[in-house]
Design a protein around this motif. Structure first.
Motif, short mmCIF file in Angstrom:
data_model
loop_
_atom_site.label_atom_id
_atom_site.label_comp_id
_atom_site.label_asym_id
_atom_site.label_seq_id
_atom_site.Cartn_x
_atom_site.Cartn_y
_atom_site.Cartn_z
N LYS A 225 7.01 0.47 31.09
CA LYS A 225 5.64 0.96 31.12
C LYS A 225 5.59 2.45 30.74
N TYR A 229 3.82 4.12 27.32
CA TYR A 229 2.77 5.12 27.43
C TYR A 229 3.17 6.45 26.81
N PRO A 236 -2.91 2.70 28.23
CA PRO A 236 -3.11 3.56 29.40
C PRO A 236 -2.12 3.24 30.50
N LEU A 237 -1.79 4.26 31.26
CA LEU A 237 -1.00 4.07 32.47
C LEU A 237 -1.96 3.79 33.61
#
Length: 252
Positions: A225, A229, A236-237
């Motif tokens: 993730k 990002y 989006p995180l």
């Protein structure tokens, strides 16, 4: 308190954004580790040689920020297992791009002058690997590598250096931050390395803990993730993808 040293000016691993906030892949990772330990996070931004000295003096617990796994590191400090694969690449001023792209067919009358902010990268083995990749078959390029204090030094001395050694993953941000430079992934996947965490002191139990924690982050998909990002800039995180904790800054 968890005392973490972060390499300064290391986009996308640890850097100041337009608002002056310290952000990046490794910043989020350090926040998550402090949260897991239930402690406050105290950060110190400095060039890598200074961070290594602070680790040796036991004034820091960890150092992070796009630090590659190189043999010379383990001679001085404890080094974690790798948690993110990166690949060597070059950043060049636009006016010298064609020179580098055609180096195999049109060798320079002088050695190629490369700069790096990581002095541990300057080894005969690394130089020979780069020379072989940039030269023609059976005819390595002539290459010199010089350590510089920061990426800004390269930007301020473009006539002195042909290119800056970086990673393809980190160098991709250069085209955005410095439009008159180009990231050249000339080596493809042939020169990979791993990002690591440097651990202060001689506590191998803490090193084992860091290794185990990093492995858990990877197995749960949290490192992926962060990579999507911060490196791929592909989505989006969530508010706290790997947890978060307040930052406090400390001078070296």
């Amino acid at each position: 308190v968890l005392r973490v040293g972060l390499r300064s000016e290391q986009v996308p691993w640890a850097f100041r954004n337009g608002a002056g906030d310290l952000v990046g892949y490794d910043v989020d990772l350090a926040k998550a580790l402090a949260r897991h330990l239930g402690v406050q996070l105290e950060v110190c931004e400095a060039p890598l040689p200074q961070l290594q000295s602070l680790l040796e003096q036991r004034r820091l617990d960890l150092a992070m920020g796009g630090i590659q796994d190189l043999p010379l590191r383990s001679l001085r400090v404890l080094v974690s297992g790798g948690y993110q694969t990166v690949h060597l690449a070059l950043v060049s001023p636009d006016e010298t791009v064609s020179r580098l792209l055609n180096l195999a067919d049109s060798p320079l009358a002088r050695p190629l002058r490369l700069a790096t902010v990581d002095r541990d990268l300057i080894t005969p083995a690394v130089r020979d690997q780069i020379a072989a990749q940039l030269g023609a078959s059976g005819r390595p390029a002539a290459v010199t590598i010089q350590a510089i204090p920061s990426p800004q030094t390269f930007l301020d001395n473009r006539r002195r250096y042909d290119a800056l050694i970086t990673t393809a993953e980190g160098g991709a941000s250069w085209a955005v931050l410095h439009p008159d430079t180009t990231m050249l992934p000339l080596f493809g996947n042939s020169l990979p390395s791993q990002l690591v965490v440097l651990v202060g002191g001689s506590d191998r139990g803490f090193l084992d803990f860091v290794d185990d924690w990093l492995a858990r982050q990877e197995s749960r998909g949290r490192l992926e993730k962060l990579f999507r990002y911060w490196v791929l800039v592909s989505g989006p995180l969530s508010a706290q993808p790997v947890g978060g904790t307040p930052l406090s800054a400390k001078s070296p």
